[in-house]
Scaffold this motif. Structure first.
Motif, PDB file in Angstrom:
ATOM      1  N   LEU A 192       0.825  -1.219   0.000  1.00 58.75           N
ATOM      2  CA  LEU A 192       0.000   0.000   0.000  1.00 58.75           C
ATOM      3  C   LEU A 192       0.853   1.261   0.000  1.00 58.75           C
ATOM      4  O   LEU A 192       0.487   2.251  -0.629  1.00 58.75           O
ATOM      5  N   VAL A 193       1.990   1.252   0.696  1.00 53.54           N
ATOM      6  CA  VAL A 193       2.764   2.501   0.756  1.00 53.54           C
ATOM      7  C   VAL A 193       3.786   2.631  -0.372  1.00 53.54           C
ATOM      8  O   VAL A 193       4.216   3.744  -0.672  1.00 53.54           O
ATOM      9  N   ARG A 194       4.178   1.513  -1.013  1.00 51.58           N
ATOM     10  CA  ARG A 194       5.289   1.628  -1.965  1.00 51.58           C
ATOM     11  C   ARG A 194       5.128   0.916  -3.288  1.00 51.58           C
ATOM     12  O   ARG A 194       5.888   1.183  -4.213  1.00 51.58           O
ATOM     13  N   ASP A 195       4.192  -0.033  -3.385  1.00 58.12           N
ATOM     14  CA  ASP A 195       4.252  -0.896  -4.567  1.00 58.12           C
ATOM     15  C   ASP A 195       2.862  -1.480  -4.867  1.00 58.12           C
ATOM     16  O   ASP A 195       2.466  -2.501  -4.302  1.00 58.12           O
ATOM     17  N   ALA A 196       2.136  -0.794  -5.759  1.00 57.16           N
ATOM     18  CA  ALA A 196       0.759  -1.198  -6.057  1.00 57.16           C
ATOM     19  C   ALA A 196       0.703  -2.626  -6.616  1.00 57.16           C
ATOM     20  O   ALA A 196      -0.197  -3.396  -6.265  1.00 57.16           O
ATOM     21  N   ASP A 197       1.672  -2.997  -7.475  1.00 56.33           N
ATOM     22  CA  ASP A 197       1.646  -4.350  -8.045  1.00 56.33           C
ATOM     23  C   ASP A 197       1.755  -5.395  -6.945  1.00 56.33           C
ATOM     24  O   ASP A 197       1.086  -6.435  -6.970  1.00 56.33           O
ATOM     25  N   HIS A 198       2.618  -5.112  -5.983  1.00 51.64           N
ATOM     26  CA  HIS A 198       2.799  -6.035  -4.867  1.00 51.64           C
ATOM     27  C   HIS A 198       1.485  -6.154  -4.087  1.00 51.64           C
ATOM     28  O   HIS A 198       1.065  -7.253  -3.715  1.00 51.64           O
ATOM     29  N   TYR A 199       0.837  -5.021  -3.873  1.00 55.12           N
ATOM     30  CA  TYR A 199      -0.440  -5.046  -3.145  1.00 55.12           C
ATOM     31  C   TYR A 199      -1.464  -5.921  -3.874  1.00 55.12           C
ATOM     32  O   TYR A 199      -2.099  -6.789  -3.271  1.00 55.12           O
ATOM     33  N   HIS A 200      -1.599  -5.718  -5.181  1.00 52.71           N
ATOM     34  CA  HIS A 200      -2.617  -6.476  -5.915  1.00 52.71           C
ATOM     35  C   HIS A 200      -2.252  -7.967  -5.985  1.00 52.71           C
ATOM     36  O   HIS A 200      -3.131  -8.824  -5.917  1.00 52.71           O
ATOM     37  N   ALA A 201      -0.952  -8.248  -6.085  1.00 56.07           N
ATOM     38  CA  ALA A 201      -0.530  -9.655  -6.090  1.00 56.07           C
ATOM     39  C   ALA A 201      -0.899 -10.318  -4.764  1.00 56.07           C
ATOM     40  O   ALA A 201      -1.370 -11.468  -4.730  1.00 56.07           O
ATOM     41  N   SER A 290     -10.450   3.128  -3.951  1.00 54.94           N
ATOM     42  CA  SER A 290      -9.283   2.478  -3.324  1.00 54.94           C
ATOM     43  C   SER A 290      -9.554   2.232  -1.852  1.00 54.94           C
ATOM     44  O   SER A 290      -9.244   1.161  -1.313  1.00 54.94           O
ATOM     45  N   ASN A 291     -10.133   3.230  -1.204  1.00 58.36           N
ATOM     46  CA  ASN A 291     -10.455   3.052   0.215  1.00 58.36           C
ATOM     47  C   ASN A 291     -11.385   1.853   0.407  1.00 58.36           C
ATOM     48  O   ASN A 291     -11.157   1.010   1.284  1.00 58.36           O
ATOM     49  N   ASP A 292     -12.418   1.753  -0.430  1.00 61.47           N
ATOM     50  CA  ASP A 292     -13.378   0.648  -0.287  1.00 61.47           C
ATOM     51  C   ASP A 292     -12.702  -0.706  -0.533  1.00 61.47           C
ATOM     52  O   ASP A 292     -12.959  -1.679   0.167  1.00 61.47           O
ATOM     53  N   LEU A 293     -11.838  -0.722  -1.536  1.00 67.76           N
ATOM     54  CA  LEU A 293     -11.130  -1.966  -1.873  1.00 67.76           C
ATOM     55  C   LEU A 293     -10.274  -2.438  -0.693  1.00 67.76           C
ATOM     56  O   LEU A 293     -10.286  -3.617  -0.316  1.00 67.76           O
ATOM     57  N   ILE A 294      -9.542  -1.500  -0.091  1.00 61.94           N
ATOM     58  CA  ILE A 294      -8.651  -1.840   1.029  1.00 61.94           C
ATOM     59  C   ILE A 294      -9.478  -2.364   2.206  1.00 61.94           C
ATOM     60  O   ILE A 294      -9.156  -3.390   2.813  1.00 61.94           O
ATOM     61  N   ALA A 333       1.045   8.858   8.622  1.00 64.75           N
ATOM     62  CA  ALA A 333       1.461   8.529   7.260  1.00 64.75           C
ATOM     63  C   ALA A 333       0.183   8.074   6.551  1.00 64.75           C
ATOM     64  O   ALA A 333      -0.399   7.063   6.932  1.00 64.75           O
ATOM     65  N   LEU A 334      -0.289   8.849   5.580  1.00 56.30           N
ATOM     66  CA  LEU A 334      -1.554   8.503   4.917  1.00 56.30           C
ATOM     67  C   LEU A 334      -1.325   8.199   3.441  1.00 56.30           C
ATOM     68  O   LEU A 334      -0.361   8.669   2.825  1.00 56.30           O
ATOM     69  N   LEU A 335      -2.242   7.431   2.877  1.00 50.92           N
ATOM     70  CA  LEU A 335      -2.100   7.012   1.478  1.00 50.92           C
ATOM     71  C   LEU A 335      -2.532   8.133   0.537  1.00 50.92           C
ATOM     72  O   LEU A 335      -3.539   8.811   0.774  1.00 50.92           O
ATOM     73  N   THR A 336      -1.772   8.286  -0.547  1.00 50.66           N
ATOM     74  CA  THR A 336      -2.189   9.213  -1.600  1.00 50.66           C
ATOM     75  C   THR A 336      -2.637   8.423  -2.830  1.00 50.66           C
ATOM     76  O   THR A 336      -2.965   8.994  -3.860  1.00 50.66           O
ATOM     77  N   GLY A 337      -2.639   7.123  -2.688  1.00 54.07           N
ATOM     78  CA  GLY A 337      -3.074   6.207  -3.735  1.00 54.07           C
ATOM     79  C   GLY A 337      -2.621   4.837  -3.288  1.00 54.07           C
ATOM     80  O   GLY A 337      -1.933   4.726  -2.264  1.00 54.07           O
ATOM     81  N   ILE A 338      -2.993   3.807  -4.047  1.00 53.86           N
ATOM     82  CA  ILE A 338      -2.454   2.499  -3.686  1.00 53.86           C
ATOM     83  C   ILE A 338      -1.025   2.466  -4.195  1.00 53.86           C
ATOM     84  O   ILE A 338      -0.782   2.607  -5.391  1.00 53.86           O
ATOM     85  N   GLY A 339      -0.079   2.364  -3.281  1.00 56.17           N
ATOM     86  CA  GLY A 339       1.335   2.343  -3.650  1.00 56.17           C
ATOM     87  C   GLY A 339       2.058   3.649  -3.376  1.00 56.17           C
ATOM     88  O   GLY A 339       3.239   3.776  -3.696  1.00 56.17           O
TER      89      GLY A 339
END
Ligand code: NAD
Ligand code: ZN
Length: 366
Positions: A192-201, A290-294, A333-339
């Motif tokens: 969530l904080v650094r790597d959207a692909d990793h999150y989705h995987a 994104s919030n709903d997905l998380i 530390a808040l998200l500005t997007g996934i990743g």
């Protein structure tokens, strides 16, 4: 800047290398040969000595003459009395400054063993061989050591880089499901904080399947190494990793009080991530989908945690005791997007309460 993993699986975590993958234990054997310590001691707890030591000794012949030191499993071993026993044990065995400690275990063993290594005879070398997901992707990497004093977690500790960290994911075979998911929560945070692909995987992976988990654990360990290399002493960028932890620590401490069912750290962080993703949306940093997905994803993985309506103030009070928060206000530390993430976002106690209320609504019983 993303870390380059060398062909032999080594990545640079600033103060120490992390060797990940099939060659990790072979590399450990070689390294001990190069270091040529006067003696090796293996620190483990009752579970890691039972489940992981035989494989370690089979794959690292240079450790076959090492003496093992066992501590009881669990957080209670991160204590001064246990340290004192180990310091004395090392003295009895004439451990000198060129002796080496190999820490085989989860975060408890690497935090404790790192602290012992930092302090015994003003410092001896240690090597971490993590055996939990939490250890592999977080605790063993970065050189933070510590013990608990007077009920306060990590009250006493120092930075002491291990010589190296060796991540051999098959050790996870014997780890229980709850402990596994506990560490996966930190992996989700990394995505969530650094790597959207990793999150989705991670979202799509069958987590009960060790083969599917191996590359994901390795990726998360590499992400943690990246952050540590950028900020070895927590001066700034490492704050990214606090996502989910500001409210999460309050929830964790609250869950230990008054006969509630105590949450594991990662479980509390999962609740914290749901609340803090919502705050990210509330502050116009993160989009609604994104919030709903998380939230959906984390709720599908972790049991709901019940917070009584009147008790938010207690969680907020516990958050104020956390060393990361200044007296007056919270910095998230808040998200500005996934990743991607933004650090030091000011949040008021009233906004924290709204986030807790949001979580309560999500998990209310029909
Ligand atoms: N230094 C850091 O940067 C850092 C970061 C995160 C967490 N931590 C610390 O880590 C600790 C938590 O670590 P943890 O979650 O790994 O807990 P842990 O070390 O207590 O391990 C959890 C349980 O799993 C057992 N276990 C470990 N490996 C096993 C295996 N392969 N098979 C079967 N059982 C196994 C342990 O005996 C224990 O009962 C906390 O004290 C926390 O403060 C430190
Ligand atoms: Zn954490």
């Amino acid at each position: 800047m993303t870390n380059m993993r060398q062909e032999d699986g080594t990545i640079d975590a600033g103060g120490h290398p992390v060797v990940i993958g099939a060659g990790a234990l072979g590399a450990l054997n070689k390294r001990i040969g190069h270091l040529d310590p006067s003696a090796c001691f293996i620190l483990g707890d009752e579970n890691t000595l039972h489940h992981c030591l035989p494989e370690l000794l089979a794959m690292v012949p240079r450790l076959r003459d090492a003496e093992t030191i066992g501590v009881p499993a669990g957080e209670a071993s991160k204590s001064l009395p246990v340290c004192s026993d180990i310091w004395q044990h090392l003295t009895t065995r004439a451990a000198d400054r060129s002796s080496m400690l190999v820490c085989l275990g989860g975060g408890v063993v690497t935090d404790l063993g790192g602290f012992i290594a930092a302090t015994y005879k003003r410092g001896i070398r240690c090597i971490h061989v993590p055996t939990t997901v939490m250890g592999m992707v977080d605790a063993a990497i970065g050189g933070k050591t510590g013990i608990d004093v007077g009920g306060v977690k990590n009250m006493v500790g120092v930075f002491h880089d291990p010589v190296s960290v060796h991540v051999h994911v098959p050790f996870l075979r014997s780890l229980g499901k709850r402990e596994l998911l506990n560490g996966v929560a930190e992996m989700i945070k990394h995505g969530l904080v650094r790597d959207a692909d990793h999150y989705h995987a991670l979202r799509e992976a069958p987590l009960h399947d060790l083969d599917a988990l191996i590359p994901l654990v390795e990726r998360s360990a590499a992400l943690k190494a990246d952050v540590v290399r950028e900020d070895p002493r927590e001066a700034g960028p490492r704050k990214q990793l606090n996502f989910g932890h500001t409210i999460g620590h309050g929830i964790e401490a609250y869950s230990w009080e008054g006969g509630r069912s105590a949450l594991l750290h990662g479980e509390a962080v999962a609740v914290g991530m749901i609340c803090e993703a919502w705050l990210s949306w509330r502050k116009d940093l993160l989009d609604r989908e994104s919030n709903d997905l998380i939230a959906q994803h984390l709720l599908s993985m972790f049991k709901p945690f019940r917070i009584q309506g009147g008790e938010d103030h207690r969680i907020i009070e516990l958050m104020r005791n956390d060393k990361k928060n200044n007296a007056g206000q919270f910095r998230f530390a808040l998200l500005t997007g996934i990743g991607s993430v933004k650090v030091d976002v000011p949040i008021t106690a009233a906004q924290v309460q709204e986030a807790l209320e949001h979580y309560r609504l999500l998990v209310r019983e029909p």
